[in-house]
Write a protein that holds these residues in place. Structure first.
Motif, short mmCIF file in Angstrom:
data_model
loop_
_atom_site.label_atom_id
_atom_site.label_comp_id
_atom_site.label_asym_id
_atom_site.label_seq_id
_atom_site.Cartn_x
_atom_site.Cartn_y
_atom_site.Cartn_z
N THR A 111 0.92 -1.38 0.08
CA THR A 111 0.08 0.09 0.07
C THR A 111 1.00 1.11 -0.05
N ILE A 112 0.62 2.33 -0.80
CA ILE A 112 1.08 3.42 -0.96
C ILE A 112 0.23 4.61 -0.42
N ASP A 113 0.57 5.26 0.60
CA ASP A 113 -0.05 6.55 0.96
C ASP A 113 0.51 7.64 0.30
N PHE A 114 -0.60 8.32 -0.46
CA PHE A 114 -0.13 9.52 -1.27
C PHE A 114 -0.90 10.66 -1.09
N THR A 115 -0.22 11.76 -0.69
CA THR A 115 -0.65 12.87 0.16
C THR A 115 -0.94 13.83 -0.90
N LEU A 116 -2.16 14.37 -1.25
CA LEU A 116 -2.63 15.29 -2.24
C LEU A 116 -2.36 16.65 -1.76
N ASP A 117 -1.67 17.49 -2.61
CA ASP A 117 -1.43 19.02 -1.99
C ASP A 117 -2.34 19.82 -3.01
N LEU A 163 -0.65 10.49 -11.07
CA LEU A 163 -0.92 9.80 -9.81
C LEU A 163 0.24 8.62 -9.91
N LEU A 164 0.11 7.74 -10.99
CA LEU A 164 0.78 6.62 -11.26
C LEU A 164 2.25 6.96 -11.22
N LYS A 165 2.57 8.27 -11.93
CA LYS A 165 4.07 8.42 -11.99
C LYS A 165 4.75 8.80 -10.68
N LEU A 166 4.01 9.88 -10.23
CA LEU A 166 4.39 10.14 -8.74
C LEU A 166 4.41 9.38 -7.49
N ALA A 167 3.63 8.14 -7.74
CA ALA A 167 3.68 7.11 -6.67
C ALA A 167 4.74 6.07 -7.15
N GLY A 168 5.25 6.26 -8.21
CA GLY A 168 6.56 5.49 -8.66
C GLY A 168 6.25 4.18 -9.24
N LEU A 169 4.89 4.20 -9.94
CA LEU A 169 4.49 2.88 -10.57
C LEU A 169 4.84 2.92 -11.96
N ARG A 213 -9.36 12.19 -6.49
CA ARG A 213 -9.42 13.14 -5.27
C ARG A 213 -9.13 12.24 -4.13
N ALA A 214 -8.88 13.36 -3.10
CA ALA A 214 -8.84 12.64 -1.57
C ALA A 214 -9.85 11.60 -1.22
N GLY A 215 -9.42 10.54 -0.56
CA GLY A 215 -10.25 9.62 -0.32
C GLY A 215 -10.49 8.31 -1.21
N GLN A 216 -10.10 8.49 -2.36
CA GLN A 216 -10.05 7.34 -3.41
C GLN A 216 -9.03 6.28 -3.27
N GLY A 248 -2.65 -3.87 -10.21
CA GLY A 248 -2.15 -5.10 -9.87
C GLY A 248 -2.39 -5.39 -8.29
N ALA A 249 -1.39 -5.94 -7.38
CA ALA A 249 -1.41 -5.93 -6.14
C ALA A 249 -1.27 -4.70 -5.26
N VAL A 250 -0.81 -3.45 -6.17
CA VAL A 250 -0.27 -2.27 -5.38
C VAL A 250 -1.78 -1.37 -5.08
N GLU A 251 -1.88 -1.03 -3.95
CA GLU A 251 -3.00 -0.18 -3.86
C GLU A 251 -2.62 1.23 -3.35
N ILE A 252 -2.93 2.38 -3.84
CA ILE A 252 -2.73 3.90 -3.70
C ILE A 252 -3.66 4.33 -2.99
N ARG A 253 -3.58 4.71 -1.63
CA ARG A 253 -4.54 5.46 -0.75
C ARG A 253 -4.25 6.95 -1.00
N VAL A 254 -5.32 7.68 -1.78
CA VAL A 254 -4.95 9.26 -1.64
C VAL A 254 -5.55 10.04 -0.56
N LYS A 255 -4.84 10.79 0.28
CA LYS A 255 -5.25 11.32 1.38
C LYS A 255 -5.17 13.08 1.23
N ALA A 256 -5.78 13.71 1.85
CA ALA A 256 -5.79 15.17 1.66
C ALA A 256 -4.63 15.60 2.48
N GLY A 257 -3.79 16.76 1.96
CA GLY A 257 -2.65 17.22 2.34
C GLY A 257 -2.76 18.35 3.34
#
Length: 72
Positions: A3-9, A18-24, A55-58, A63-72
């Motif tokens: 799981t990757i936690d991504f903070t949205l600014d 998002l896929l690029k910035l999360a490193g996928l 948006r935040a919350g999505q 594949g097996a990797v999940e990105i949780r998008v959070k508010a900054g």
């Protein structure tokens, strides 16, 4: 499952960026190809729009990797 936690600014981020910035993938173009290949889900549903607004919350899954998008 990793799981990757991504903070949205901002209000949203385009899916391919998002896929690029999360490193996928290495670039926004590679992110577009990944989405077009049919392996990306947003909140459990297949997403084929390369520049879908995420948006935040999505949750985005590739594949097996999940990105949780959070508010900054």
């Amino acid at each position: 499952m990793p799981t990757i936690d991504f903070t949205l600014d901002r209000d949203f981020i385009e899916l391919n960026q998002l896929l690029k910035l999360a490193g996928l993938c290495d670039s926004g173009g590679a992110g577009k190809q990944l989405v077009a290949s049919g392996v990306v889900q947003v909140d459990g549903a297949l997403e084929l729009r390369k520049t879908a607004k995420i948006r935040a919350g999505q949750r985005v899954r590739v594949g097996a990797v999940e990105i949780r998008v959070k508010a900054g």
